[in-house]
Design a protein around this motif. Structure first.
Motif: not given
Ligand code: ZN
Length: 463
Positions: A27-29, A82-83, A112-114, A119-120
């Motif tokens: 899952a995305p983290t 997020s990144f 912190r951008i969500t 994003v795969r």
């Protein structure tokens, strides 16, 4: 062989392999808030690789206000929910990911951008940040006690950011291990010159402003970016060896120079191209600004930036960095001797080239002038610690290490090693273990003891 490295790299390879297996279906983290540098844990960011920066900047020296819009093209290295980006102090007004408004929060130097959707992994995406404010330089002990970063001058701004001040003027993954290409567009009051990295794409006046666009196509570390603005006399041309050159000198300093900046820059660029391998960038040059408060010069990519202090030896040092530091960049800041030891050694090579002093004699002068009790010998050059990363030993004992190496392996192997190093890691990153391994491979010698003594053991080595 360097024993510590095979163990370390084995562990890393295992970790990377298991990570790949898990992440393929995971899952995305969130991406990590730092890149893992022990000196600057929050610098750089995890989960993506920045490939290109488009910086659009408007600066008014009258109010000191900077308004910017940065678009980063990046590739996701994990499934990202997020990144983070690094940005110090300036206000963020809007963030978009692939053209869609994204949520963001601020925490210290992190944004912190969500994005609206995850994003795969493997996907290329664009993040745009609109921001503004009055940039402030950084201070403290790191850079010889000098301020550094975005530094206001009498007629504009002098921008020199090693190691951690790029994020005071643009949002970024602010660590040399994440290099990228750049387009830098600067709007400044009409009549001022804006100087940046790479080659000039265009400059024109419109209304009360001058618009200037620079492009650096080769990978560049964030700290090597500049947007220096002011009154400058510009001279352009081509070195005898064929490299385009752009030299900007503050007219205030025009008559005070005791060195021909243009001539020495051209000559040293060509000479180092013979010794270190082909010049790695599209243009060479210099930015000489009246900035006495900056107690340093910096190897800004393609155009070193000099404050009021300058001489021939400083110029050859900063130009040697175009190979050692700019093209081949440190993987972690603790490897900084790979920049400063080499650029200092280049000064010794230049004196040898000029016939004024052999590198052996430069070595002896530094070695003999410092008794064993001198604190100089206590710096661990291979891991000098954050606040003393620019200690004189990193420069001088770093250069001594190279002279000891040269005398151990001989001139033939040594002068094969230098261009081999710049070719092997061109436009990339490398660390001390990489250098030891290459030196051993090229010389056919076992060199662990030499590097352990000179880089990692406090105390004055015996000869
Ligand atoms: Zn240097």
């Amino acid at each position: 062989m360097a024993l510590s490295r095979s163990a370390r790299w084995g562990a890393l390879a295992t970790a990377a392999a298991s990570f790949l297996v898990i992440s393929a279906s995971s899952a995305p983290t969130p991406g990590a808030d730092g890149i893992g540098d022990v000196y600057f844990p929050q610098l750089g960011n995890g989960g993506f690789d920045a490939r290109h920066y488009d910086l659009a900047l408007a600066y008014d020296p009258g109010t000191d206000r900077l308004d910017g819009r940065t678009t980063i093209t990046a590739r996701a290295t994990q499934n990202l929910s997020s990144f983070d980006l690094d940005l110090q102090k300036l206000e963020v007004s809007r963030v978009e990911v692939d053209g869609r408004k994204a949520k963001f929060t601020r925490s210290g130097d992190e944004i912190r951008i969500t994005p609206r959707g995850a994003v795969r992994k493997g996907r290329t995406f664009e993040v745009t940040v609109a921001y503004g404010g009055v940039p402030e330089p950084l201070g403290g002990p790191i850079v010889f006690g000098s301020d550094y970063g975005w530094m206001k001058t009498a007629d504009g701004v002098f921008v020199a950011c090693e190691p951690n001040a790029a994020s005071t003027w643009f949002p970024s993954s602010d660590h040399p291990s994440d290099k990228a290409a750049y387009d830098i567009r600067i709007k400044a009051p009409r009549g001022l010159t804006a100087v940046s990295n790479g080659r000039l794409v265009s400059t024109y006046d419109k209304g009360a402003s001058t618009y200037t666009h620079w492009r650096e196509t080769k990978p560049m570390a964030t700290y090597l970016a500049t947007a220096t603005i002011g009154k400058f006399d510009v001279r352009t041309g081509t070195t005898p060896g064929g490299t385009p050159i752009y030299v900007a000198i503050d007219p205030v300093l025009a008559n005070g120079n005791d060195v021909d900046v243009y001539g020495v820059t051209a000559e040293a660029t060509d000479y180092w191209s013979q010794v270190f391998g082909p010049y790695p960038f599209e243009e060479t040059g210099a930015i000489v600004d009246d900035m006495p408060q900056a107690g340093f010069s910096l190897e800004v990519q393609s155009k070193p930036a000099y404050s009021a202090v300058r001489n021939e030896s400083t110029i050859v040092h900063e130009l040697a960095h175009q190979w050692f530091g700019d093209s081949v960049s440190v993987a972690h800041w603790k490897d900084i001797w790979l920049n400063e030891g080499f650029a200092t050694y280049a000064q010794w090579l230049w004196a040898e080239h000029r016939g004024t002093r052999s590198a052996h004699d430069s070595f002896l002068a530094g070695y003999d002038s410092r008794p064993a009790a001198n604190a100089f010998w206590q710096t661990v050059v291979g891991d000098p610690q954050r606040d003393t990363m620019f200690a004189s030993a990193v420069y001088q004992r770093g250069a001594m290490t190279l002279q000891v190496l040269r005398e151990r392996i001989g001139d033939k192997a040594f002068f094969k090693l230098l261009p081999a190093w710049t070719e092997l890691h061109r436009y990339g990153n490398a660390d001390t273990d990489d250098f030891v391994r290459l030196a051993e491979r090229i010389s056919g010698r076992q060199l662990d003891d030499l590097f352990r003594t000179w880089l990692f053991t406090p105390g004055k080595p015996s000869l």
